[in-house]
Scaffold this active site. Structure first.
Site, PDB file in Angstrom:
ATOM      1  CG  HIS A 190      -2.238   1.195   1.046  1.00  0.00           C
ATOM      2  ND1 HIS A 190      -3.148   0.791   1.239  1.00  0.00           N
ATOM      3  CD2 HIS A 190      -1.672   2.593   1.947  1.00  0.00           C
ATOM      4  CE1 HIS A 190      -3.871   2.712   1.282  1.00  0.00           C
ATOM      5  NE2 HIS A 190      -2.742   3.176   1.914  1.00  0.00           N
ATOM      6  CD  GLU A 191       1.485   3.606   4.406  1.00  0.00           C
ATOM      7  OE1 GLU A 191       2.148   4.576   3.238  1.00  0.00           O
ATOM      8  OE2 GLU A 191       0.512   3.757   4.140  1.00  0.00           O
ATOM      9  CG  HIS A 210       0.413   6.204  -0.652  1.00  0.00           C
ATOM     10  ND1 HIS A 210      -1.631   7.235  -1.059  1.00  0.00           N
ATOM     11  CD2 HIS A 210      -0.497   5.411   0.690  1.00  0.00           C
ATOM     12  CE1 HIS A 210      -2.093   6.649  -0.449  1.00  0.00           C
ATOM     13  NE2 HIS A 210      -1.697   5.378   0.698  1.00  0.00           N
TER      14      HIS A 210
END
Ligand code: ZN
Length: 501
Positions: free
Chosen positions: A266-267, A270
């Protein structure tokens, strides 16, 4: 560059330096600063924030922005400069309405309140945190009130800070659609929850091995370790100083294999967004992702749609098995895929599966809406929280640490942020429908080749920074603006098939 813009540039550079310093303190505070640092460090951060404000909000800059907004001057500006002026007008509207001493006091409060939340969560003591939360809400209401247009709901103002294309009206429609489709689907699935065994996930997984595997996953997706670092914090997040310094954190749990793995995917989603912002835009007011919704679409595309697919794991699952043979040698890829996609109602948002996830967001959205409409008593928020969990997910938290205290956001005044998580999931489905049209994405994934996907995202989304808004980006890529139907269809198709409904 126009003469007038040239005069503005040094102010922007200085403001950017203070903002970068403030971000660095935030990073430090969340990762390595000792607990008692907050009392004094918050004063330093307050002064830095004050200086940031002074660089941007002053008579010289005000005059320059006004002049640069005039038609005659606009003709001389490049697209990038025009976008910067538009962004500065927005920042002005946001910041100029707030008296500097109140802004500074709020920033100091936010840091202390965040510490209070940490302690309250650890001690499972909502009453300890409630007085801080009340003060934070008071400030946010006051700040939103300064900026609200006539009859505008203060919550609408806050929502606009994260996603200008979505207000209360759009979100109510979007969330009603999710509630009517997903709540019944989840109820059907909870009856079949025994059909998928996931006990392997909760065995003992050595944390150092988890760290190494997560680092591998991040690099596999394209995280550039020459321009980024991974650290640890209570709650994983991404923070960028500029496109050459993008930082992510992770949190490792010894008795949960998935938690850190999917957090890092997920990160990394980003981080790729921020690393791929064009060099000409980074360290400018339009040098970050365009909105929180679009940002979440990138993290969720990797975390859920790609990261939980067979094609993604096919080439790398054996590496995971080699890392933990004692736990996984008898778990086939097929078994693992069912496990990582298992859906069942749960209490913790960040641990929630892809299907029940938006319901966690809807609960927060409805509570925030009630707080800002004056319909919720802060002392009684845990009761409201628990009631909604029972209604949508059929569960009631046994304590506030796994209930209302679980998320960091409200502790530093981030209201209006949660909806962007669900918007992001919906956007990622819309984007993926297009990606499948333009490339054989499953073939690429099976070859372990992430590059074409990353390049598509870089060239159609990332490199533009905040020079285009969410709907403009979606329209340029897919030919239509935000459309939640792709998301609902994606979820229904995936879960009806997984559970043979
Ligand atoms: Zn995220």
């Amino acid at each position: 560059m126009s003469k007038t813009f040239e005069t503005l540039q040094p102010y922007l550079d200085k403001a950017m330096a203070f903002q970068t310093a403030r971000n660095l303190f935030e990073w430090d505070d969340q990762t390595v600063a000792p607990f008692e640092a907050a009392d004094y460090t918050s004063k330093v951060v307050g002064i830095i924030s004050d200086e940031y404000m002074k660089c941007l909000i002053n008579d010289d800059v005000r005059k320059l922005i006004k002049k640069l907004s005039e038609e005659k001057e606009q003709d001389e500006l490049t697209d990038k400069e025009k976008a910067i002026i538009k962004e500065l007008n927005k920042t002005y509207e946001q910041l100029e309405s707030i008296p500097p001493e109140e802004y500074r006091a709020f920033n100091e409060l936010a840091l202390v309140s965040n510490r209070a939340w940490t302690k309250a969560k650890k001690d499972n003591n909502y009453e300890y945190f409630a007085p801080y939360l009340k003060k934070i809400i008071e400030y946010k209401k006051k700040f939103a009130g300064y900026r609200a247009k006539k009859n505008q709901d203060p919550y609408e103002v806050l929502l606009g800070d994260f996603e200008e294309c979505f207000g209360i009206k759009e979100l109510d429609v979007f969330f009603d659609k999710i509630k009517s489709e997903i709540v019944p689907l989840l109820k059907q699935i909870s009856k079949k929850s025994d059909t998928i065994d996931k006990s392997y996930n909760f065995l003992k997984y050595d944390v150092n091995k988890q760290k190494a595997f997560c680092k591998y996953l991040s690099g596999y997706l394209g995280f550039d370790f020459n321009r980024g670092v991974i650290a640890e914090s209570a709650h994983p997040f991404t923070l960028d100083l500029h496109n050459h310094d993008v930082r992510i954190t992770n949190n490792y749990k010894e008795n949960n294999l998935e938690s850190a793995m999917f957090s890092i995917i997920h990160e990394t989603g980003h981080a790729l967004y921020e690393m791929n912002i064009d060099d000409s835009l980074t360290q400018t007011p339009v040098g970050s992702g365009t909105s929180m919704g679009m940002h979440e679409s990138q993290s969720r595309l990797f975390e859920n749609i790609i990261g939980r697919s067979e094609a993604f794991w096919a080439p790398i699952y054996s590496k995971l098995v080699e890392t933990y043979p004692e736990n996984l040698k008898n778990i086939s890829l097929e078994h693992f895929l069912k496990g990582i996609n298992k859906a069942e109602p749960s209490l913790i948002r960040t641990e929630a599966d892809e299907l029940s996830y938006p319901l966690h967001v809807i609960i927060r959205y409805e509570i925030e809406k009630a707080i800002f409409a004056g319909d919720a008593d802060v002392d009684k928020l845990p009761e409201l929280w628990n009631k909604k969990y029972q209604e949508y997910l059929g569960l009631t938290p046994t304590n506030d640490a796994e209930g209302i205290l679980q998320d960091i956001h409200w502790s530093y005044g981030e209201f209006g942020y949660f909806p962007s998580y669900a918007i992001g999931s919906a956007i990622s489905s819309q984007l993926y429908a297009k990606i499948k049209e333009v490339m054989p994405v499953d073939e690429y994934l099976k070859e372990g080749n992430i590059t074409p996907i990353r390049e598509f995202l870089r060239d159609s989304i990332h490199k533009y920074g905040a020079t285009k808004n969410t709907n403009q980006i979606l329209k340029d890529i897919t030919g239509e603006e935000f459309n939640a139907d792709y998301y609902v269809e994606y979820l229904k198709e995936k879960y009806e098939s997984l559970y043979s409904l």
